[in-house]
Motif scaffolding. Sequence first.
Motif, short mmCIF file in Angstrom:
data_model
loop_
_atom_site.label_atom_id
_atom_site.label_comp_id
_atom_site.label_asym_id
_atom_site.label_seq_id
_atom_site.Cartn_x
_atom_site.Cartn_y
_atom_site.Cartn_z
N PRO A 43 21.36 12.71 -21.68
CA PRO A 43 21.35 12.38 -20.51
C PRO A 43 21.29 13.36 -19.42
O PRO A 43 22.06 14.34 -19.39
CB PRO A 43 22.69 11.28 -20.43
N VAL A 44 20.99 12.93 -18.19
CA VAL A 44 20.80 13.39 -16.86
C VAL A 44 21.66 13.01 -16.00
O VAL A 44 21.54 11.85 -15.51
CB VAL A 44 19.50 13.94 -16.50
N LEU A 45 22.70 13.80 -15.01
CA LEU A 45 23.38 13.23 -14.10
C LEU A 45 23.34 14.25 -13.08
O LEU A 45 23.69 15.69 -13.09
CB LEU A 45 24.82 13.20 -14.31
N LEU A 46 22.69 14.07 -11.86
CA LEU A 46 22.65 14.87 -10.72
C LEU A 46 23.34 14.23 -9.61
O LEU A 46 23.00 13.17 -9.36
CB LEU A 46 21.33 15.19 -10.34
N ARG A 47 24.52 14.82 -9.14
CA ARG A 47 25.33 14.07 -8.03
C ARG A 47 24.90 14.39 -6.66
O ARG A 47 24.54 15.64 -6.30
CB ARG A 47 26.76 14.70 -8.19
N CYS A 48 25.32 13.26 -5.72
CA CYS A 48 24.73 13.50 -4.46
C CYS A 48 25.82 12.59 -3.67
O CYS A 48 26.09 11.46 -4.13
CB CYS A 48 23.54 12.89 -4.25
N ASN A 49 26.53 13.13 -2.78
CA ASN A 49 27.26 12.66 -1.78
C ASN A 49 26.83 12.71 -0.30
O ASN A 49 26.19 13.61 -0.02
CB ASN A 49 28.58 12.79 -1.75
N TYR A 50 26.96 11.58 0.37
CA TYR A 50 26.35 11.61 1.71
C TYR A 50 27.48 11.13 2.78
O TYR A 50 28.26 10.61 2.36
CB TYR A 50 25.00 10.66 1.67
N SER A 51 26.92 11.35 4.14
CA SER A 51 27.64 10.84 5.26
C SER A 51 26.79 10.61 6.24
O SER A 51 25.56 11.20 6.47
CB SER A 51 28.78 11.61 5.77
N SER A 52 27.04 9.56 6.97
CA SER A 52 26.02 9.01 7.86
C SER A 52 26.46 8.10 9.06
O SER A 52 27.64 7.41 8.45
CB SER A 52 24.82 8.12 7.14
N SER A 53 26.22 8.15 10.22
CA SER A 53 26.85 7.34 11.19
C SER A 53 26.41 5.97 11.34
O SER A 53 26.87 5.10 11.83
CB SER A 53 26.64 7.94 12.58
N TYR A 54 25.04 5.96 10.57
CA TYR A 54 24.44 4.65 10.70
C TYR A 54 23.98 4.13 9.29
O TYR A 54 24.44 4.87 8.27
CB TYR A 54 23.01 4.74 11.59
#
Lengths: 118, 115
Positions: free
Chosen positions: B18-29
């Motif tokens: 399996p593949v896991l690529l992590r991403c976290n975000y922040s957004s005002s909208y």
Amino acid sequence: GAVVSQHPSWVICKSGTSVKIECRSLDFQATTMFWYRQFPKQSLMLMATSNEGSKATYEQGVEKDKFLINHASLTLSTLTVTSAHPEDSSFYICSAPKASFELENIQYFGAGTRLSVL
Amino acid sequence: AQSVTQLDSHVSVSEGTPVLLRCNYSSSYSPSLFWYVQHPNKGLQLLLKYTSAATLVKGINGFEAEFKKSETSFHLTKPSAHMSDAAEYFCVVTSRGGGGNKLTFGTGTQLKVEL
């Protein structure tokens, strides 16, 4: 899917010369296109927003006299690197948004232009 | 304002795992989130996108991602890696309410697939 064509794919030029890169949306119209720069093993950095019929909008720190943008038609934007120097060597990528059925604009990217300034 | 953090600059997996690529975000909208793949000296190809519909998004080539608002995450997964998956992957955010088409890219994750 939508197609964005970018030309040339690779260009080598002498220091002090100017280079023009074209970005075309082949099967849709784009009133806005975007130009990015990517350094080796790094992410894409937005340089400017190209607007059909009006002046381009440049990101902070990008010299507008150095990187001339012309959005000549609804399917063509050009980026001209004027008086190129070795530090301008980079991978330049354009994108154009196209509305999807969800009414969200999806960005379609050109294949990029590798610029090498000697 | 919006930003994206890709937690791993390099990920190495064996073919078939399996593949896991992590991403976290922040957004005002309300964010729209994307995963793009870039093969060497090529442009970017859209793998999948989250706009406002189903939180589990299926993309091309067997990839999928789940939008988790409580964790502000949008991790990319694939059950079984293939050699052709080796490439650079970018997590991208744009805000529907704050400027439309302007994309913010993560720093990228280089995926290596070994035999």
